[in-house]
Write a protein that holds these residues in place. Sequence first.
Motif, mmCIF file in Angstrom:
data_model
loop_
_atom_site.group_PDB
_atom_site.id
_atom_site.type_symbol
_atom_site.label_atom_id
_atom_site.label_comp_id
_atom_site.label_asym_id
_atom_site.label_seq_id
_atom_site.Cartn_x
_atom_site.Cartn_y
_atom_site.Cartn_z
ATOM 1 N N LEU A 143 24.903 87.076 -53.820
ATOM 2 C CA LEU A 143 24.993 88.337 -53.095
ATOM 3 C C LEU A 143 24.236 89.419 -53.868
ATOM 4 C CD1 LEU A 143 28.806 88.340 -52.126
ATOM 5 C CD2 LEU A 143 26.878 87.548 -50.745
ATOM 6 N N PRO A 144 23.583 90.362 -53.173
ATOM 7 C CA PRO A 144 23.454 90.426 -51.716
ATOM 8 C C PRO A 144 22.483 89.379 -51.177
ATOM 9 C CG PRO A 144 22.140 92.159 -52.711
ATOM 10 C CD PRO A 144 22.896 91.500 -53.838
ATOM 11 N N VAL A 145 22.677 89.037 -49.927
ATOM 12 C CA VAL A 145 21.860 88.017 -49.261
ATOM 13 C C VAL A 145 20.564 88.655 -48.765
ATOM 14 C CG1 VAL A 145 21.758 86.424 -47.314
ATOM 15 C CG2 VAL A 145 23.892 86.706 -48.590
ATOM 16 N N LEU A 146 19.451 88.022 -49.092
ATOM 17 C CA LEU A 146 18.154 88.472 -48.591
ATOM 18 C C LEU A 146 17.914 87.928 -47.184
ATOM 19 C CD1 LEU A 146 15.960 87.801 -51.763
ATOM 20 C CD2 LEU A 146 17.071 89.940 -51.093
ATOM 21 N N ASP A 147 17.040 88.590 -46.427
ATOM 22 C CA ASP A 147 16.682 88.110 -45.092
ATOM 23 C C ASP A 147 16.023 86.736 -45.163
ATOM 24 O OD1 ASP A 147 16.591 91.057 -43.432
ATOM 25 O OD2 ASP A 147 16.192 91.109 -45.574
ATOM 26 N N THR A 148 15.403 86.425 -46.301
ATOM 27 C CA THR A 148 14.684 85.158 -46.473
ATOM 28 C C THR A 148 15.569 84.048 -47.034
ATOM 29 O OG1 THR A 148 13.977 85.977 -48.639
ATOM 30 C CG2 THR A 148 12.446 86.263 -46.791
ATOM 31 N N THR A 149 16.845 84.345 -47.275
ATOM 32 C CA THR A 149 17.759 83.316 -47.766
ATOM 33 C C THR A 149 17.835 82.165 -46.762
ATOM 34 O OG1 THR A 149 19.082 84.929 -48.998
ATOM 35 C CG2 THR A 149 20.141 82.844 -48.437
ATOM 36 N N PRO A 150 17.747 80.923 -47.210
ATOM 37 C CA PRO A 150 17.818 79.789 -46.274
ATOM 38 C C PRO A 150 19.105 79.811 -45.456
ATOM 39 C CG PRO A 150 17.069 79.049 -48.427
ATOM 40 C CD PRO A 150 17.499 80.477 -48.600
ATOM 41 N N THR A 151 18.994 79.420 -44.198
ATOM 42 C CA THR A 151 20.173 79.384 -43.332
ATOM 43 C C THR A 151 20.990 78.132 -43.623
ATOM 44 O OG1 THR A 151 18.829 78.359 -41.586
ATOM 45 C CG2 THR A 151 19.103 80.752 -41.519
ATOM 46 N N ASN A 152 22.309 78.286 -43.565
ATOM 47 C CA ASN A 152 23.204 77.167 -43.859
ATOM 48 C C ASN A 152 24.573 77.449 -43.236
ATOM 49 O OD1 ASN A 152 24.143 74.747 -44.980
ATOM 50 N ND2 ASN A 152 24.804 75.761 -46.868
ATOM 51 N N PRO A 153 24.642 77.506 -41.908
ATOM 52 C CA PRO A 153 25.888 77.916 -41.241
ATOM 53 C C PRO A 153 27.024 76.927 -41.460
ATOM 54 C CG PRO A 153 24.295 77.077 -39.647
ATOM 55 C CD PRO A 153 23.566 77.188 -40.949
ATOM 56 N N VAL A 154 28.254 77.436 -41.382
ATOM 57 C CA VAL A 154 29.434 76.598 -41.637
ATOM 58 C C VAL A 154 30.298 76.412 -40.390
ATOM 59 C CG1 VAL A 154 29.512 77.254 -44.072
ATOM 60 C CG2 VAL A 154 30.837 78.578 -42.396
ATOM 61 N N ASN A 155 29.860 76.957 -39.238
ATOM 62 C CA ASN A 155 30.639 76.816 -38.007
ATOM 63 C C ASN A 155 29.694 76.654 -36.827
ATOM 64 O OD1 ASN A 155 29.839 79.587 -37.297
ATOM 65 N ND2 ASN A 155 31.351 80.213 -38.843
ATOM 66 N N VAL A 156 30.236 76.270 -35.683
ATOM 67 C CA VAL A 156 29.405 75.987 -34.518
ATOM 68 C C VAL A 156 28.703 77.248 -34.023
ATOM 69 C CG1 VAL A 156 31.299 76.265 -32.849
ATOM 70 C CG2 VAL A 156 29.322 74.844 -32.261
ATOM 71 N N TYR A 157 29.353 78.399 -34.140
ATOM 72 C CA TYR A 157 28.719 79.649 -33.734
ATOM 73 C C TYR A 157 27.444 79.875 -34.547
ATOM 74 C CZ TYR A 157 28.096 84.694 -33.080
ATOM 75 O OH TYR A 157 27.578 85.928 -32.795
ATOM 76 N N GLY A 158 27.539 79.730 -35.850
ATOM 77 C CA GLY A 158 26.368 79.926 -36.697
ATOM 78 C C GLY A 158 25.287 78.890 -36.438
ATOM 79 N N ARG A 159 25.687 77.640 -36.196
ATOM 80 C CA ARG A 159 24.686 76.598 -35.918
ATOM 81 C C ARG A 159 23.957 76.865 -34.605
ATOM 82 N NH1 ARG A 159 28.844 73.508 -38.268
ATOM 83 N NH2 ARG A 159 29.740 72.909 -36.261
ATOM 84 N N ALA A 160 24.680 77.354 -33.600
ATOM 85 C CA ALA A 160 24.045 77.661 -32.313
ATOM 86 C C ALA A 160 23.057 78.815 -32.465
ATOM 87 C CB ALA A 160 25.107 77.998 -31.270
ATOM 88 N N LYS A 161 23.427 79.831 -33.247
ATOM 89 C CA LYS A 161 22.523 80.953 -33.478
ATOM 90 C C LYS A 161 21.289 80.516 -34.270
ATOM 91 C CE LYS A 161 24.588 84.565 -31.581
ATOM 92 N NZ LYS A 161 23.938 85.405 -30.544
ATOM 93 N N MET A 162 21.481 79.623 -35.225
ATOM 94 C CA MET A 162 20.343 79.118 -35.994
ATOM 95 C C MET A 162 19.376 78.360 -35.090
ATOM 96 S SD MET A 162 20.375 76.653 -39.393
ATOM 97 C CE MET A 162 20.950 75.210 -38.479
ATOM 98 N N TYR A 163 19.916 77.574 -34.175
ATOM 99 C CA TYR A 163 19.073 76.848 -33.228
ATOM 100 C C TYR A 163 18.283 77.828 -32.359
ATOM 101 C CZ TYR A 163 17.767 73.608 -29.483
ATOM 102 O OH TYR A 163 17.062 72.857 -28.563
#
Length: 308
Positions: free
Chosen positions: A123-143
Amino acid sequence: MTGERSLYMSTILITGHLGLVGRHLQPLLERQGYRVKGFDIADGSGDICQPDQLKKALTGVNGVIHLAAVSRVIWGEQNPELCWKTNALASEQLLKIACKQVDVKPWVLVTSSREVYGEAEFLPVLDTTPTNPVNVYGRAKMYMEKIALEFREYGLNTAVIRLANVYGCTKDHKDRVLPAFCCNAVKNANLRVDGRNHLFDFTHVSDTVKGLSLVVEQLENNERKLPPTHLLPGIGTTLGEAAEMAIKFAGSHSRIIEAPSRNYDVSRFIGDPTQAKELLGWQANISPEQGIQLLVKAFQKQLQEVPA
């Protein structure tokens, strides 16, 4: 100025225009001179899961702000199939239809979420930090983000904006964390805190819509290379601190009731706001403390206006 030009040229479709962000963004864009079309399942004006309705709505528009979604992590966990269908597949369908428009190929701004980062290591998280969602909501947004950026190769001008814990309206869902804290504090009811030390970057809705309007300005001026960018103040506030603020500003006798955290929630997130400032000239004007105080006052006013 963009606003003057758009008075004659630009029609913008907002999917989910009756949600928290949409109901504040639409009047702002209209004041800036844009013609805004709403598309929301809540009033029957449109369902993003229906391709025929999307095709009709997209005809002749200059731009699309895609807000419509299963909008909460907990709803995604309760109905993961609907979350994926709505947030991932329907968003992909919208982008495909927009790309096939002949007369006007609109720009598309898709609103994503800080949930795509998951539990960031630093922290803090940069905009360029790799995505790594932990729930279905985050995975759908990543897609959705991935598809939106891929469509640039086919001539569609897209932008990805990640929102972070937006709040600031009494019409928001009453069980969403900050409205729940503020409403309960005003009513002297207990405040349930699921994970007192969970840390978040709360963003007031007025700051959020200002940021989105600046992205619209860039897209209207044919900026075609905006990188995924998050809009947030960069200020960490724990849920315990937020609850205490609500009680203090309400002058309340409420008690904080601690409950265990949910296993699908991100527990710590603060973002770095530098990129939004550099690319858009945007920064948050309302701190979480100021925003919670404003929301408490709004609930107090609402309570006073209720007939005895």
